[in-house]
Scaffold this motif. Structure first.
Motif, PDB file in Angstrom:
ATOM      1  N   ARG A   1      -9.986   9.517   0.071  1.00 27.43           N
ATOM      2  CA  ARG A   1      -9.850  10.201   1.131  1.00 27.43           C
ATOM      3  C   ARG A   1      -8.795  11.172   0.956  1.00 27.43           C
ATOM      4  O   ARG A   1      -8.766  12.436   1.430  1.00 27.43           O
ATOM      5  N   ASN A   2      -8.023  11.020   0.027  1.00 26.91           N
ATOM      6  CA  ASN A   2      -7.179  12.107  -0.281  1.00 26.91           C
ATOM      7  C   ASN A   2      -7.450  12.929  -1.675  1.00 26.91           C
ATOM      8  O   ASN A   2      -6.549  13.801  -2.351  1.00 26.91           O
TER       9      ASN A   2
ATOM     10  N   ASP B   1      -9.882   3.379  -1.326  1.00 25.80           N
ATOM     11  CA  ASP B   1     -10.261   4.101  -0.062  1.00 25.80           C
ATOM     12  C   ASP B   1      -9.301   5.260   0.170  1.00 25.80           C
ATOM     13  O   ASP B   1      -9.694   6.550   0.425  1.00 25.80           O
ATOM     14  N   TRP B   2      -8.017   5.188  -0.118  1.00 26.86           N
ATOM     15  CA  TRP B   2      -7.029   5.935   0.040  1.00 26.86           C
ATOM     16  C   TRP B   2      -7.070   7.387  -1.142  1.00 26.86           C
ATOM     17  O   TRP B   2      -7.098   8.425  -0.552  1.00 26.86           O
TER      18      TRP B   2
ATOM     19  N   ASP C   1       0.806  -1.245   0.085  1.00 23.95           N
ATOM     20  CA  ASP C   1       0.003   0.026   0.089  1.00 23.95           C
ATOM     21  C   ASP C   1       0.957   1.278  -0.237  1.00 23.95           C
ATOM     22  O   ASP C   1       2.303   1.255  -0.026  1.00 23.95           O
ATOM     23  N   ARG C   2       0.212   2.375  -0.048  1.00 27.71           N
ATOM     24  CA  ARG C   2       0.863   3.564  -0.127  1.00 27.71           C
ATOM     25  C   ARG C   2       1.743   3.841   1.107  1.00 27.71           C
ATOM     26  O   ARG C   2       2.805   4.299   1.013  1.00 27.71           O
TER      27      ARG C   2
END
Length: 133
Positions: free
Chosen positions: A116-117, A112-113, A58-59
């Protein structure tokens, strides 16, 4: 490199195929492909040491990797090049069928990320790749 890292899909499938794409399809110069190889192999070894498959990366893990490399003396310019290499590589993985719905240890997905961003371009790319809400 450990035997486990060398036998991982990162080194046996994803990296060789991506480097071939860069060389043949994108027409990059051999020196450029060598720089990608170096950056991505370093990342692959780091993932293996961290016991993480690239498909589950993931990030936050990429951020930890870059922070660790900067802590080892990687220049800002080299870190920017490594990040560009990783972005291209992850786009390639999605285009080649990597699962965009894998979740990190906290249960969050890349979608999701991105939401959210407020990264609308990434949201769209992930949805086209089959990411589920």
């Amino acid at each position: 490199m450990t035997r486990a890292a060398a036998d991982s899909p990162f080194f046996t499938r994803w990296l060789p195929d991506y480097l071939a794409v860069l060389l043949v399809e994108r027409g990059l110069a051999p020196n450029s492909v060598a720089a990608y190889r170096s950056d991505l192999a370093s990342f692959g070894r780091w993932l293996a040491h961290d016991d993480c498959a690239v498909e589950a990366c993931d990030r936050a893990r990429v951020r930890r990797y870059l922070t660790a490399m900067r802590g080892r003396g990687l220049s800002a310019r080299s870190a920017a090049r490594a990040l560009a290499s990783l972005l291209g590589f992850f786009r390639y993985l999605l285009a080649r069928g990597a699962d965009p719905n894998i979740r990190n240890q906290n249960g969050a997905s890349a979608l999701d990320w991105a939401k959210r961003n407020d990264d609308k371009a990434l949201v769209e790319r992930l949805r086209r790749a089959g990411a589920l809400e």
